[in-house]
Design a protein around this motif. Structure first.
Motif, PDB file in Angstrom:
ATOM      1  N   SER A 155       0.821  -1.219   0.000  1.00 62.63           N
ATOM      2  CA  SER A 155       0.000   0.000   0.000  1.00 62.63           C
ATOM      3  C   SER A 155       0.851   1.264   0.000  1.00 62.63           C
ATOM      4  CB  SER A 155      -0.966  -0.001   1.180  1.00 62.63           C
ATOM      5  OG  SER A 155      -0.254   0.132   2.376  1.00 62.63           O
ATOM      6  N   ARG A 156       2.116   1.169   0.389  1.00 66.25           N
ATOM      7  CA  ARG A 156       2.940   2.393   0.423  1.00 66.25           C
ATOM      8  C   ARG A 156       4.070   2.349  -0.595  1.00 66.25           C
ATOM      9  NH1 ARG A 156       2.830   3.437   6.957  1.00 66.25           N
ATOM     10  NH2 ARG A 156       0.552   3.392   7.106  1.00 66.25           N
ATOM     11  N   TRP A 159       2.723   1.526  -4.140  1.00 61.76           N
ATOM     12  CA  TRP A 159       1.893   2.613  -4.650  1.00 61.76           C
ATOM     13  C   TRP A 159       2.780   3.742  -5.175  1.00 61.76           C
ATOM     14  CZ3 TRP A 159      -1.937   6.250  -1.652  1.00 61.76           C
ATOM     15  CH2 TRP A 159      -2.838   6.803  -2.567  1.00 61.76           C
ATOM     16  N   GLY A 160       3.843   4.031  -4.428  1.00 65.29           N
ATOM     17  CA  GLY A 160       4.776   5.068  -4.857  1.00 65.29           C
ATOM     18  C   GLY A 160       5.589   4.646  -6.066  1.00 65.29           C
ATOM     19  N   ARG A 163       3.560   4.565 -10.097  1.00 63.48           N
ATOM     20  CA  ARG A 163       2.812   5.817 -10.029  1.00 63.48           C
ATOM     21  C   ARG A 163       1.720   5.949 -11.084  1.00 63.48           C
ATOM     22  NH1 ARG A 163       4.567  10.157  -6.900  1.00 63.48           N
ATOM     23  NH2 ARG A 163       4.599   9.181  -4.862  1.00 63.48           N
ATOM     24  N   PRO A 166      -3.489   3.012  -9.953  1.00 63.05           N
ATOM     25  CA  PRO A 166      -4.121   3.316  -8.664  1.00 63.05           C
ATOM     26  C   PRO A 166      -3.485   2.476  -7.557  1.00 63.05           C
ATOM     27  CG  PRO A 166      -5.660   2.185 -10.151  1.00 63.05           C
ATOM     28  CD  PRO A 166      -4.385   2.360 -10.899  1.00 63.05           C
ATOM     29  N   ARG A 167      -3.868   2.735  -6.323  1.00 59.28           N
ATOM     30  CA  ARG A 167      -3.295   1.983  -5.197  1.00 59.28           C
ATOM     31  C   ARG A 167      -3.374   0.473  -5.466  1.00 59.28           C
ATOM     32  NH1 ARG A 167      -2.685   2.882   0.638  1.00 59.28           N
ATOM     33  NH2 ARG A 167      -3.407   5.011   0.435  1.00 59.28           N
ATOM     34  N   PRO A 168      -2.286  -0.266  -5.260  1.00 62.09           N
ATOM     35  CA  PRO A 168      -2.304  -1.715  -5.544  1.00 62.09           C
ATOM     36  C   PRO A 168      -3.397  -2.439  -4.764  1.00 62.09           C
ATOM     37  CG  PRO A 168      -0.063  -0.973  -5.150  1.00 62.09           C
ATOM     38  CD  PRO A 168      -0.960   0.190  -4.838  1.00 62.09           C
ATOM     39  N   ARG A 169      -3.952  -3.454  -5.395  1.00 60.45           N
ATOM     40  CA  ARG A 169      -4.916  -4.314  -4.714  1.00 60.45           C
ATOM     41  C   ARG A 169      -4.123  -5.359  -3.944  1.00 60.45           C
ATOM     42  NH1 ARG A 169      -9.886  -4.250  -3.744  1.00 60.45           N
ATOM     43  NH2 ARG A 169     -10.385  -6.291  -4.629  1.00 60.45           N
ATOM     44  N   TYR A 170      -4.590  -5.700  -2.759  1.00 61.52           N
ATOM     45  CA  TYR A 170      -3.881  -6.666  -1.925  1.00 61.52           C
ATOM     46  C   TYR A 170      -4.830  -7.773  -1.522  1.00 61.52           C
ATOM     47  CZ  TYR A 170      -0.366  -8.293   1.373  1.00 61.52           C
ATOM     48  OH  TYR A 170       0.597  -9.040   2.025  1.00 61.52           O
TER      49      TYR A 170
END
Ligand SMILES: Cc1cc2nc3c(=O)[nH]c(=O)nc-3n(C[C@H](O)[C@H](O)[C@H](O)COP(=O)(O)O)c2cc1C
Length: 198
Positions: A155-156, A159-160, A163, A166-170
């Motif tokens: 998630s951090r 995600w960075g 770029r 969208p925020r990765p799915r986990y």
């Protein structure tokens, strides 16, 4: 979409390997071009060598002949999926080594010059979708007490790093050794359904 599926479990009969196959099959069924990267099967070397560390910032000389195919596959990807077990609250060494050796300056990021010199600028803008599929022996609660590092990294850090996405799915299955066949199958279905959304 061209999707790179990175897998890090050494045993071909493992549940984790079945998730890798489920992900690849579901993506292919959805009409995606699948690049299946089974790190163990390809004998990926986990440890960064002395030369690689010395040349780490030497762009593009840091891409050695042995790294080049992995770099090319990463740069060609428009989506990326990681299927891995959680070992010692982190990635298996072979997946950590993949990040260490392939996500290098000039490939996944670059250091900016000028007034904001040294600032890290993410480069993997082509990748539009990122999914992690992780299995754990421990319960969610026990893992949370330790901070659940792989979930945080997804998630951090991821995600960075990715770029353009969208925020990765986990997708995580905790306490997997105490799961019955129905629950194991349900999680495989969840993975397939997630791939169908690519
Ligand atoms: C070397 C090793 C370390 C492990 N460490 C953890 C851990 O820190 N947390 C956890 O939840 N499960 C841990 N497990 C259990 C695995 O996550 C679980 O068994 C795996 O997701 C399913 O793959 P398997 O077929 O290897 O069991 C570990 C397993 C191994 C072999």
């Amino acid at each position: 979409m061209r999707v790179l599926v990175v897998h890090a479990h050494p045993v071909e009969t493992s549940y984790n390997r079945s998730l890798y196959h489920a992900a690849c099959e579901a993506l292919a069924a959805g009409g995606h071009e699948v690049d299946a990267l089974n790190l163990h099967e390809e004998n990926f070397e986990a440890a960064m060598s002395r030369e690689e560390r010395i040349n780490y910032h030497d762009v593009p000389g840091n891409i050695t002949d042995s790294l080049r195919p992995y770099v090319e596959r990463l740069l060609a990807a428009e989506g990326i999926v990681f299927v891995h077990p959680v070992w010692n609250f982190g990635y298996p060494a072979i997946l950590k080594g993949y990040f260490d050796r392939v996500f290098i300056p000039g490939v996944s990021f670059e250091m900016s010059d000028g007034p904001d010199s040294g600032k890290l600028v993410p480069k993997l803008r082509k990748i539009r979708r990122v999914v992690f599929v992780a299995t754990y022996g421990g319960t969610r609660f026990r893992t949370m007490i330790m901070g659940d590092p792989p979930r945080l990294l997804a998630s951090r850090w991821a995600w960075g790093t990715f770029r353009g996405a969208p925020r990765p799915r986990y997708l995580a299955l905790y306490d997997m050794n105490n799961r019955g066949p129905d629950e194991l199958r349900a999680f495989q279905d969840k993975v397939r359904a997630e791939m169908a959304r690519f």
